[in-house]
Design a protein around this motif. Structure first.
Motif, short mmCIF file in Angstrom:
data_model
loop_
_atom_site.label_atom_id
_atom_site.label_comp_id
_atom_site.label_asym_id
_atom_site.label_seq_id
_atom_site.Cartn_x
_atom_site.Cartn_y
_atom_site.Cartn_z
N VAL A 119 -57.75 -8.82 -36.80
CA VAL A 119 -56.48 -9.36 -37.28
C VAL A 119 -56.04 -10.52 -36.39
O VAL A 119 -55.58 -11.57 -36.87
CB VAL A 119 -55.40 -8.26 -37.36
CG1 VAL A 119 -54.04 -8.85 -37.68
CG2 VAL A 119 -55.78 -7.22 -38.39
N GLY A 120 -56.20 -10.36 -35.07
CA GLY A 120 -55.85 -11.44 -34.15
C GLY A 120 -56.66 -12.68 -34.38
O GLY A 120 -56.14 -13.80 -34.31
N ASN A 121 -57.95 -12.52 -34.67
CA ASN A 121 -58.80 -13.68 -34.93
C ASN A 121 -58.39 -14.39 -36.21
O ASN A 121 -58.36 -15.62 -36.28
CB ASN A 121 -60.27 -13.25 -34.98
CG ASN A 121 -61.22 -14.39 -34.72
OD1 ASN A 121 -60.85 -15.38 -34.12
ND2 ASN A 121 -62.44 -14.24 -35.18
N ILE A 122 -58.06 -13.63 -37.24
CA ILE A 122 -57.58 -14.24 -38.49
C ILE A 122 -56.28 -15.00 -38.24
O ILE A 122 -56.11 -16.13 -38.71
CB ILE A 122 -57.41 -13.16 -39.58
CG1 ILE A 122 -58.77 -12.65 -40.03
CG2 ILE A 122 -56.63 -13.71 -40.77
CD1 ILE A 122 -58.72 -11.41 -40.90
N THR A 170 -54.08 -22.04 -35.95
CA THR A 170 -54.71 -23.29 -35.53
C THR A 170 -54.81 -24.28 -36.68
O THR A 170 -54.64 -25.49 -36.49
CB THR A 170 -56.11 -23.01 -34.95
OG1 THR A 170 -55.97 -22.08 -33.88
CG2 THR A 170 -56.75 -24.27 -34.43
N ALA A 171 -55.06 -23.80 -37.87
CA ALA A 171 -55.34 -24.69 -39.00
C ALA A 171 -54.09 -25.19 -39.73
O ALA A 171 -54.16 -26.21 -40.41
CB ALA A 171 -56.25 -23.99 -39.99
N THR A 172 -52.98 -24.49 -39.64
CA THR A 172 -51.81 -24.86 -40.45
C THR A 172 -50.92 -25.87 -39.74
O THR A 172 -51.01 -26.07 -38.53
CB THR A 172 -51.01 -23.61 -40.82
OG1 THR A 172 -50.67 -22.89 -39.64
CG2 THR A 172 -51.79 -22.72 -41.75
N ASP A 173 -50.05 -26.47 -40.51
CA ASP A 173 -49.21 -27.58 -40.04
C ASP A 173 -47.76 -27.20 -39.82
O ASP A 173 -46.87 -28.04 -39.97
CB ASP A 173 -49.25 -28.72 -41.05
CG ASP A 173 -50.63 -29.29 -41.21
OD1 ASP A 173 -51.36 -29.35 -40.22
OD2 ASP A 173 -50.98 -29.67 -42.34
N TYR A 174 -47.48 -25.97 -39.49
CA TYR A 174 -46.10 -25.54 -39.33
C TYR A 174 -45.83 -25.00 -37.94
O TYR A 174 -45.28 -23.92 -37.78
CB TYR A 174 -45.75 -24.48 -40.39
CG TYR A 174 -45.60 -25.07 -41.76
CD1 TYR A 174 -44.37 -25.55 -42.19
CD2 TYR A 174 -46.68 -25.17 -42.61
CE1 TYR A 174 -44.22 -26.11 -43.44
CE2 TYR A 174 -46.55 -25.73 -43.87
CZ TYR A 174 -45.32 -26.20 -44.27
OH TYR A 174 -45.18 -26.76 -45.51
N TRP A 175 -46.20 -25.76 -36.93
CA TRP A 175 -45.89 -25.35 -35.56
C TRP A 175 -44.45 -25.71 -35.23
O TRP A 175 -43.80 -25.01 -34.47
CB TRP A 175 -46.85 -26.03 -34.59
CG TRP A 175 -48.16 -25.33 -34.50
CD1 TRP A 175 -49.05 -25.13 -35.50
CD2 TRP A 175 -48.71 -24.71 -33.35
NE1 TRP A 175 -50.12 -24.43 -35.04
CE2 TRP A 175 -49.95 -24.17 -33.72
CE3 TRP A 175 -48.30 -24.59 -32.04
CZ2 TRP A 175 -50.77 -23.50 -32.84
CZ3 TRP A 175 -49.12 -23.92 -31.14
CH2 TRP A 175 -50.33 -23.38 -31.55
N MET A 176 -43.98 -26.78 -35.81
CA MET A 176 -42.61 -27.22 -35.54
C MET A 176 -42.04 -27.87 -36.79
O MET A 176 -42.75 -28.57 -37.51
CB MET A 176 -42.59 -28.22 -34.38
CG MET A 176 -41.21 -28.62 -33.98
SD MET A 176 -41.18 -29.82 -32.66
CE MET A 176 -41.96 -31.19 -33.44
N CYS A 179 -62.92 -14.77 -29.08
CA CYS A 179 -62.54 -13.60 -29.88
C CYS A 179 -63.63 -13.27 -30.89
O CYS A 179 -63.97 -12.09 -31.08
CB CYS A 179 -61.21 -13.86 -30.57
SG CYS A 179 -60.50 -12.40 -31.35
N PHE A 180 -64.21 -14.26 -31.52
CA PHE A 180 -65.26 -14.02 -32.51
C PHE A 180 -66.50 -13.40 -31.87
O PHE A 180 -67.08 -12.45 -32.39
CB PHE A 180 -65.62 -15.33 -33.22
CG PHE A 180 -66.63 -15.16 -34.30
CD1 PHE A 180 -66.28 -14.54 -35.50
CD2 PHE A 180 -67.92 -15.61 -34.14
CE1 PHE A 180 -67.22 -14.37 -36.50
CE2 PHE A 180 -68.87 -15.44 -35.14
CZ PHE A 180 -68.51 -14.82 -36.32
N ILE A 218 -45.30 -18.99 -34.33
CA ILE A 218 -45.00 -17.57 -34.14
C ILE A 218 -46.27 -16.74 -34.34
O ILE A 218 -46.52 -15.78 -33.59
CB ILE A 218 -43.87 -17.14 -35.09
CG1 ILE A 218 -42.58 -17.85 -34.71
CG2 ILE A 218 -43.69 -15.63 -35.07
CD1 ILE A 218 -41.48 -17.76 -35.74
N ILE A 219 -47.08 -17.09 -35.31
CA ILE A 219 -48.35 -16.38 -35.53
C ILE A 219 -49.25 -16.53 -34.31
O ILE A 219 -49.98 -15.59 -33.95
CB ILE A 219 -49.03 -16.90 -36.81
CG1 ILE A 219 -48.31 -16.36 -38.04
CG2 ILE A 219 -50.49 -16.51 -36.86
CD1 ILE A 219 -48.83 -16.91 -39.34
N GLY A 220 -49.21 -17.67 -33.65
CA GLY A 220 -49.98 -17.85 -32.42
C GLY A 220 -49.56 -16.85 -31.34
O GLY A 220 -50.40 -16.28 -30.65
#
Length: 167
Positions: free
Chosen positions: A14-17, A23-29, A75-76, A141-143
């Motif tokens: 789950v942590g790796n997903i 990492t891939a999405t554009d909603y850090w800020m 992690c992988f 937050i997911i990070g």
């Protein structure tokens, strides 16, 4: 012992997903400029209707990207080694696979923590002083959630490794 290994591998999966999604999405800020909400991630920034890549080499984004990718790899690889330990894969019999997977999960946790700390520190220092209408968003937050999950997966596999040695 197998319940600890299974729980650790589940947390790591789950942590790796979550690491991949973060990492891939554009909603850090997210921030507001002239009544429009805009958002940015590690790879690009978006205004309503369009997204653009970060053209400048911004040091804190480069460091965060590199640390997140290294964390994903650790992690992988830890998941693969953990699965090999779980199914009693016979290669490297003297090699304690649960201990190695736990170490890799702790390394992954440390790298994500470092990436999040770099991003947090620079973002708060820069945007906190200059702009008032900004906030961290769900990718960020997911990070942080992945930091917790990779820590607990490392803890679970360490505990199962110590339990295995006593049996």
């Amino acid at each position: 012992m197998y319940s600890f290994m299974g729980g650790g591998l589940f947390c790591a999966g789950v942590g790796n997903i979550l690491l991949i999604v973060s990492t891939a999405t554009d909603y850090w800020m997210q921030y507001r400029q002239s009544s429009n909400y805009m958002h940015q991630g590690l790879w690009r920034y978006c205004i309503p209707g369009k997204c653009f890549p970060h053209n400048d080499s911004i040091a804190h984004l480069d460091a965060t990207r590199a640390l997140m990718i290294l964390s994903l790899l650790a992690c992988f690889i830890g998941i693969i080694i953990g699965i090999m330990a779980f199914i009693h894969y016979s290669s490297f019999d003297r090699f304690d696979k649960t201990f190695a997977a736990g170490i890799l999960f702790f390394i992954s946790c440390f790298l994500v923590f470092l990436a999040m700390a770099v991003y947090t520190g620079v973002t708060i220092n820069y945007y906190g002083k200059r702009y008032g209408n900004w906030r961290f968003s769900w990718s960020y937050i997911i990070g942080w959630v992945s930091v917790v999950l990779t820590f607990f997966s490392g803890k679970q596999l360490f505990f199962s490794s110590a339990l295995f040695e006593t049996l």
